[in-house]
Design an enzyme around this catalytic site. Sequence first.
Site, short mmCIF file in Angstrom:
data_model
loop_
_atom_site.label_atom_id
_atom_site.label_comp_id
_atom_site.label_asym_id
_atom_site.label_seq_id
_atom_site.Cartn_x
_atom_site.Cartn_y
_atom_site.Cartn_z
N ASP A 148 2.85 -5.13 -5.63
CA ASP A 148 2.44 -4.63 -4.32
C ASP A 148 2.96 -5.65 -3.32
O ASP A 148 2.42 -6.74 -3.18
CB ASP A 148 0.91 -4.52 -4.25
CG ASP A 148 0.40 -4.30 -2.83
OD1 ASP A 148 1.23 -4.02 -1.93
OD2 ASP A 148 -0.83 -4.41 -2.62
N LYS A 185 7.54 -7.71 6.55
CA LYS A 185 7.69 -6.32 6.13
C LYS A 185 7.84 -5.38 7.32
O LYS A 185 8.39 -4.30 7.21
CB LYS A 185 6.46 -5.93 5.32
CG LYS A 185 6.57 -4.64 4.57
CD LYS A 185 5.40 -4.54 3.61
CE LYS A 185 5.20 -3.15 3.10
NZ LYS A 185 4.05 -3.10 2.20
N GLU A 208 2.78 3.36 -1.83
CA GLU A 208 1.52 2.61 -2.00
C GLU A 208 0.31 3.51 -2.21
O GLU A 208 -0.46 3.30 -3.16
CB GLU A 208 1.30 1.65 -0.83
CG GLU A 208 2.18 0.43 -0.96
CD GLU A 208 2.36 -0.36 0.33
OE1 GLU A 208 1.62 -0.12 1.29
OE2 GLU A 208 3.26 -1.21 0.36
N ASP A 259 -5.02 4.09 3.55
CA ASP A 259 -4.59 2.71 3.32
C ASP A 259 -4.24 2.02 4.63
O ASP A 259 -3.21 2.31 5.24
CB ASP A 259 -3.38 2.72 2.37
CG ASP A 259 -2.85 1.31 2.04
OD1 ASP A 259 -3.32 0.34 2.67
OD2 ASP A 259 -1.97 1.21 1.18
MG MG Z 1 -1.17 -3.12 1.16
#
Ligand code: MG
Length: 667
Positions: free
Chosen positions: A8, A70, A171, A193
């Site tokens: 992850d 990211k 994800e 999320d």
């Molecule tokens: Mg995350």
Amino acid sequence: MGQIVGIDLGTTNSVVGVIEAGRPIVIANSEGSRTTPSIVGFTKDKEIVIGDQARRQLVLNPKNTFYNLKRFIGSDWDELDDTSISVPYNVKANESGSVRVLSTNTEREYAPEELVSSLIRKLINDAETYLGETVDSAVITVPAYFNESQRQATKDSAILAGIKVDRILNEPTAAALAYGFEKSSSNNVLVFDLGGGTFDVSLLKISNGVFDVKATCGDTQLGGNNFDSKIVDWLAEKFLNKHNIDLRRDRQALQRLTEAAEKAKCELSGLQKTKISLPFITTSKEGPLHIEETLDRKIFESLSQELLDRLLEPVQIALDDSGWNAEDIDEVVLVGGSTRIPMVQQLVKTLVPNDPCQSVNPDEVVAIGAAIQSGIISGDLQDLLLNDVTPLSLGLETIGGLMKVLIPRNTPIPVRQSDVFSTSEANQSSVVVQVRQGERPLASENKSLGKFRLSGIPPAPRGIPQVQVAFDIDANGLLEVSATDRTTGRKQAVTISGGSNLNEQEINSIIEEAKAKANEDRKKRSVIDRKNSALTLIAQAERRLRDASLEFGPYGAERQQRAVELAIQDVEEYIDDDDPQELEISVSALQEALFGLNRKFAAEKKTDNNPLQGIKNTFGSLKDELFSDDYWDDDDPWDNQMNRNYRNSRYGNSRDDNDPWDNDYFL
Ligand code: MG
Ligand code: ADP
């Protein structure tokens, strides 16, 4: 074949998982933590530091400590919002509009992929240490709402780290895999999320090991960081009004504000109010200035209202696309650290009244899902089937700048779709295929994924040539586009790689450089290690000499004591000389001399039955030396004060391709 792990790769934190004895587990890193901060930095000595070590230098070395990478990966400069670029380190656009990060210590600029690859390498190294074998491939998760470029850039980062990517997994889908693992019931699930930098919603139907993603939506520029920014602005505005100084212009102050804001935000998840105290935040003519504020949950919630509103739309779009109503959802799975914010939880409750699932750990669930996917690939886990979708519509630009969608969003993948296009002018000998991704009707408003030209079209009136354009999306969500002239059979194809903003040559040179650097680093490290163990041995020997003079008196073991003293002198000399070979020889000699002295002890101790006493003493003193603290930098007058604070704080397609009259799209 080496092992395969699941990663992850979070904006804020990264986690590695693996299948062990048929079950997914999280692997702790070399610092002993189950999560690794996604931070990469360079020290004054140009050494790279990653994870916790990098986080520790955030305040003191803000220009050389890179987080939130990211948010930059696979994005063009123009696509970034203000929050993303308001970081204390230098980011800029290069000539082609790609994001570059600058380090003042190494005096170099980096593609975000390059820095992320260092992070991936560390995660892999730590996994290898734990597993005791090499890891050569990984399943890496990305936000479901990542576009092609962002996916490709993530893949490139792994390639730069020397890792094969077996699968790019969304994800929320990973989270659902973890949630539905070993559950036999049939459920409609909403995965919500909200991490540090991105927001994803996915709707899935899970039944008996089959995971069908129905729809996904999100925002790749929205996460916990935005909540931090609201608090930073609140603090900075107050300070500006009071002292007429904008702290956001001072990198170190900005970094301290950001950390204090995040800490306050997390505290407000459990408390109604919290104190924010930042002594010596800056200086004015009158002297040092401090921040001392109390933030309560109500104020924080009112500051964050706009962000809360932004969370609603993606959920609604995903519901609309899936054809479900809120009542059709059986369970909500909350993922990501920011779902601990009470008002976020409340918001979810207003959408789906059922209590969210409590059985998953929001910090680890994505890595667990990635590990499960790696187990499916390696064959360790069976009877699980995953059907994912593509998050954004894919198409190409046609005459007049319109977007012609070939694969609509939320189409199950893998998928192949094609359509026939023609020329817009008489005797046009080539067409340009401009591939785009997004939901806007005007092509230029959608993300360009690259373009290519198909030439050699025989002269013909407008609308007669037939060019078949095909889009292929594989299970990773990665796209290949081809165009074929039906008359000549001439074909052009591209795999979308525009995203990483690095061409193949750049990628290869970075890999080469990394390899060379790894060798150099290894050598450097072994020199340092050797010196350190020599120093440790000297300390041990000196301690032993002291024990000996206590035990035997100055002359009781004269020969052995003298041998140790001489051997110490040799080792000290070769440490200074930087001669590795001689150092090794002298170290062995010292070990031998110590052995001789220890035998003397043993002989002596036989009489009083305690042969281990001296050895215990030696270890006792070693421990003290290892924990000395000379890390903090004294160059900056504010550092000392800051260190104290810092150290105390926590850290479909209806068209018929064969119908020649069906090609009313012109290129
Ligand atoms: Mg995350
Ligand atoms: P990512 O997936 O982006 O790596 P995580 O899921 O690790 O992110 O979540 C990190 C975010 O969660 C950060 O913005 C952090 O401040 C926030 N966070 C962590 N714990 C809490 C908490 N108790 N309350 C509010 N926010 C939290």
